[in-house]
Design an enzyme around this catalytic site. Structure first.
Site, short mmCIF file in Angstrom:
data_model
loop_
_atom_site.label_atom_id
_atom_site.label_comp_id
_atom_site.label_asym_id
_atom_site.label_seq_id
_atom_site.Cartn_x
_atom_site.Cartn_y
_atom_site.Cartn_z
N CYS A 83 13.96 15.02 -50.28
CA CYS A 83 14.54 13.70 -50.57
C CYS A 83 13.93 12.58 -49.73
CB CYS A 83 16.05 13.75 -50.38
SG CYS A 83 16.81 14.91 -51.51
N HIS A 131 18.40 6.59 -50.07
CA HIS A 131 18.34 7.77 -50.94
C HIS A 131 19.72 8.00 -51.55
CE1 HIS A 131 17.85 11.76 -52.43
NE2 HIS A 131 18.59 12.31 -51.50
N ASN A 183 21.30 12.71 -58.12
CA ASN A 183 20.28 12.81 -57.07
C ASN A 183 18.98 13.31 -57.70
OD1 ASN A 183 18.66 13.49 -54.93
ND2 ASN A 183 20.23 14.63 -53.80
#
Ligand code: UT7
Length: 338
Positions: free
Chosen positions: A122, A263, A293
């Protein structure tokens, strides 16, 4: 004959364009209610996610990356042949090798480009952004394409409610170019790795440690395994710490920022970070409700959301922040230049 070295002028790097792509197919919380023992209320309250986009079978990370790259280059009026470097941040490469960057180079027709993949989960996009910026700042390159792309659905167990509600597929690309004389572009970054966290979030098999066998498949070792609580606690602490480190050493506080682009792993992690930084919520970009996500795709997708919502303009001071598998941690301070 003696070697003569020409002094290079100090060059700064800036983001000059953004392009994104998500596949059209939607997986809503209502769809997930029919697949596993979950419900819309739990997913929204615990994560902030309402829907995510998933690829059709046969569509790979390079396909999403190419669409995002085409969009990014078209907005800037740059031909693929002008791109010099392609960096693809991903944990779901089309295959272990060749690198997805090579597949993108070919599909895009970027005949003059070299490139490589970068694996930092990520935090992949902000890490790739800094590597790309250094290539510009070195004076060696003038057009670097940085792409964050993941097809998380290719490594998710859709019978595991703890992970399947969280992730989505998507890609975003930015073009890095040298700043003009009056521009500042990328200012500073703070990156950190804590490898002791590797056990809390990983895909155990498919690499050299556990090559694919009938047993690794039967044991579901080719899927994402996550200890959600451990990752959550680390993310809440470290995203804020990294962000604060960058702000403090540049003499700034959260209230100096025009835009915070984190993020998108969990809305609660984002809001707690923003609160610790003293950032008003209207300056925090959140689009996790629509995309889930998407791992390396989240930050460029959120940049595009900020642009679409007219919350990002030339001269704005912007902070990016991420925490991901590894653990990897990153914060990037930049001035928006278009
Ligand atoms: O981007 C990469 C980095 N990843 C992250 O940052 C993720 C960080 N972690 C998180 O965002 C959260 O930990 C999750 C969203 C993954 C989970 O939320 P949580 O509030 O930490 O839930 P939990 O894992 O503590 O589970 C609470 C309960 C459990 O039931 P019991 O044991 O209390 O009866 C779970 O079994 O919720 C249950 N549960 C669910 N219930 C309904 C877990 N998943 C679900 C689900 N629907 N999908």
């Amino acid at each position: 004959m003696s070697l003569t070295l020409k002094p290079r002028a100090q060059v700064r790097a800036k983001i000059s364009s953004v392009g994104t792509y998500v596949p059209p197919r939607l997986l809503t919380n209502a769809d997930l209610e029919k697949m596993v023992d979950t419900n819309d209320q739990w997913i929204v309250e615990r994560t902030g996610i309402r829907e995510r986009h998933l690829v059709e079978p046969g569509v790979a990370t390079s396909d999403l990356a190419v669409e995002a790259a085409k969009c990014c280059l078209a907005k800037r009026g740059v031909d693929a042949s002008e791109v010099e470097v392609i960096i693809v941040a991903t944990v779901t490469p089309d295959m272990l090798f060749p690198a997805t960057a090579c597949l993108v180079q070919n599909k895009l027709g970027a005949k003059g480009a070299w490139g490589f993949d970068l694996s930092a989960a990520c935090s992949g996009f902000p890490y790739a952004l800094q590597v790309g910026a250094k290539l510009i700042e070195s004076g060696m390159h003038k057009k670097v394409l940085v792409i964050g792309a993941d097809v998380m659905s290719s490594i998710i167990d859709y019978t595991d409610r703890a992970t399947c509600v969280i992730f989505g597929d998507g890609a975003g690309a930015v073009l890095l170019e040298p700043c003009a004389a009056d521009e500042i572009g990328l200012i500073d970054y703070w990156h950190e790795v804590d490898g002791s966290g590797g056990v809390a979030l990983n895909m155990p098999a498919g690499g050299s440690l556990h090559p694919a066998t009938a047993e690794t498949v039967a044991k579901k070792m080719h899927y994402v395994h996550q200890d959600g609580q451990t990752v959550y606690k680390f993310a809440v602490r470290k995203m804020a710490e990294a962000a604060e480190t960058v702000l403090v050493r540049n003499g700034l506080t959260g209230s100096d920022l025009s835009c915070f682009i984190p993020h998108q792993a969990n809305k609660r992690i984002i809001l707690s970070t923003a609160e610790r930084l003293g950032m008003p919520q209207d300056r925090v970009v959140i689009n996790i409700d629509r995309f889930g996500n998407t791992t390396a795709g989240t930050i460029p997708l959120a940049m595009q959301t900020a642009l679409d919502e007219k919350r990002l303009k030339k001269g704005d001071l912007v902070l990016l922040a991420s925490v991901g598998a590894g653990f990897t941690v990153g914060a990037t301070l930049l001035r928006w230049e278009f």
